[in-house]
Enzyme design. Sequence first.
Site, PDB file in Angstrom:
ATOM      1  N   PRO A  26      32.615 -34.908 -28.337  1.00 23.73           N
ATOM      2  CA  PRO A  26      32.005 -36.100 -28.931  1.00 23.73           C
ATOM      3  C   PRO A  26      33.027 -37.111 -29.425  1.00 23.73           C
ATOM      4  CG  PRO A  26      30.803 -34.160 -29.613  1.00 23.73           C
ATOM      5  CD  PRO A  26      32.022 -33.665 -28.876  1.00 23.73           C
ATOM      6  N   CYS A  27      32.772 -38.381 -29.067  1.00 24.26           N
ATOM      7  CA  CYS A  27      33.749 -39.435 -29.340  1.00 24.26           C
ATOM      8  C   CYS A  27      33.416 -40.256 -30.577  1.00 24.26           C
ATOM      9  CB  CYS A  27      33.858 -40.365 -28.132  1.00 24.26           C
ATOM     10  SG  CYS A  27      32.321 -41.247 -27.774  1.00 24.26           S
ATOM     11  N   ASN A  28      32.289 -39.972 -31.236  1.00 25.98           N
ATOM     12  CA  ASN A  28      31.802 -40.821 -32.324  1.00 25.98           C
ATOM     13  C   ASN A  28      32.874 -41.149 -33.363  1.00 25.98           C
ATOM     14  OD1 ASN A  28      29.883 -38.870 -31.183  1.00 25.98           O
ATOM     15  ND2 ASN A  28      28.330 -40.049 -32.291  1.00 25.98           N
TER      16      ASN A  28
END
Length: 380
Positions: A90-92
Site C-alpha cells: 500500500p502506497c497511501n
Amino acid sequence: MILKKGELFNGPGGLALGAQKAGFTDSNGEYWGIQHEWSNDYDKDACATYSLNICGEQDHESVHCGPVQNLPIGDRSVLNDIDIFAFGFPCNDYSQVGEKLGLSGTFGPLYSYGIKVLKSYQPKFFVAENVGGLSSANEGKAFIKILTELEECGYVVTPHLYKFEEYDIPQARHRIIIVGVRNDLAENGTKYKVPAPTTPYSFQYKTSYEAIMFPSIVAEAPNHEYTNHTGKVQEMLSYIPAGENAWYLGIPEELRLNVKGARLSSIYKRLDPERPAYTVTGSGGGGTHMYHWEENRALTNRERARLQTFPDDYVFVGSKESVRKQVGMAVPPRGAEIVFNAILKTYAGIDYESIQPLAKLQLENLKGIKPNKIKDLVVE
C-alpha cells in the site's frame, strides 16, 4: 519452465495480468511463463475482480480475502511454495498527495508482510512496487530501511523509477519497482537488468486520445457508465480548454470554485489529447475523476482502464466508486508484463536491451549518505 507466483495486496490484478501475459518460447522450443498460485487482499471487490479475471477455471479459494495480518504465511497447507513473489504494498503513506507519513502511518509498515513471505518461502525472484514518493518518505529513511531488509532476506535488489509513458503506456505514471534475485542465483551469474524504454522520446509517447479512441469503446462495454454532472459543472467544463484545470483564467467568476489555497492541477483537469494522460488515481472526490479533452464530462471507468492498459474484456466488480478506486490503484498490466518478461529472460539467460537503474541503492552505495539526500539518487 513455469514459475509459480504468490502475491500480497493483489488489488484488481494489474501485476497478475502482466505476469500472466509475460512469456516466450526459447530457441530450444521450451516455453517460459508465470502461473498464479495464491494471493491476498483485504478489499472484497478487488478480490472478486482478481478471481474473475486471473483465476479462470482455477480454484478461486487461492485468492485469500481478508487482512494480511490474518494470512497464515508459512503454512504450506494453505499457501504453497512459490518461485516468484509480487507485492505492490500500500502506497497511501508514501504518496506525494497526503500527509506523507511513511513508516509512521497505518499502511507504511505493511511491507513487512512481504518481508515475512520472502523469509518463509525464499522464492527465486520478487517484484515490489510503490509510488515515487517512497524514496523521500521519512526523509529517505523508509527507502533505506526497506531496501536493507529486502537484501537481508537474501536477495540482490535492483530499484528503479519506471516512467511508464516511456514504455508505450498512455499515462505519465512514475513508480518505483524493486526487483530481487535470490543470492544463490545471483552468485551464478543471474543478474536482472532494467529493460530499456520502448518509447524513449516524447514524440513517440502514446497519447490519451489514441488510447481511448482507437479502437472505439462499444456502448455495452463493462464499467462504461457515464457520470451525471450538474449543469453548473458542465458549464464550467465548457470554459476549460484541453490540458487546463479549474483555475483556468477564462472561467467566468460565478462558475469558479470557491476554494481557498487549493491549486491542485488535477482538479477538473481535462486531458490533453496530444499527450499521455496525467496519473490515474483511486482517491479523491468530485473534480478528481479525470476529464475528457472535449466532452463536458468525467471519463468513464472503462476509459480510465484503457489509460491503465487493461483490455476491454477485463471486468471490474463493484460499484462505480469501488471500480474507480480499483482502476486507480492498479499497476498498468503492460508495464508489469515488461518487467516480468525481463525477469523470465534473466532466468533463461537470454539477453535483452537494458539501461542503468536510476536508483543505484545497493547497501554499499548507502554508506555515508545523509537521509535527506536519498531522494536525489532516485527522482530526477
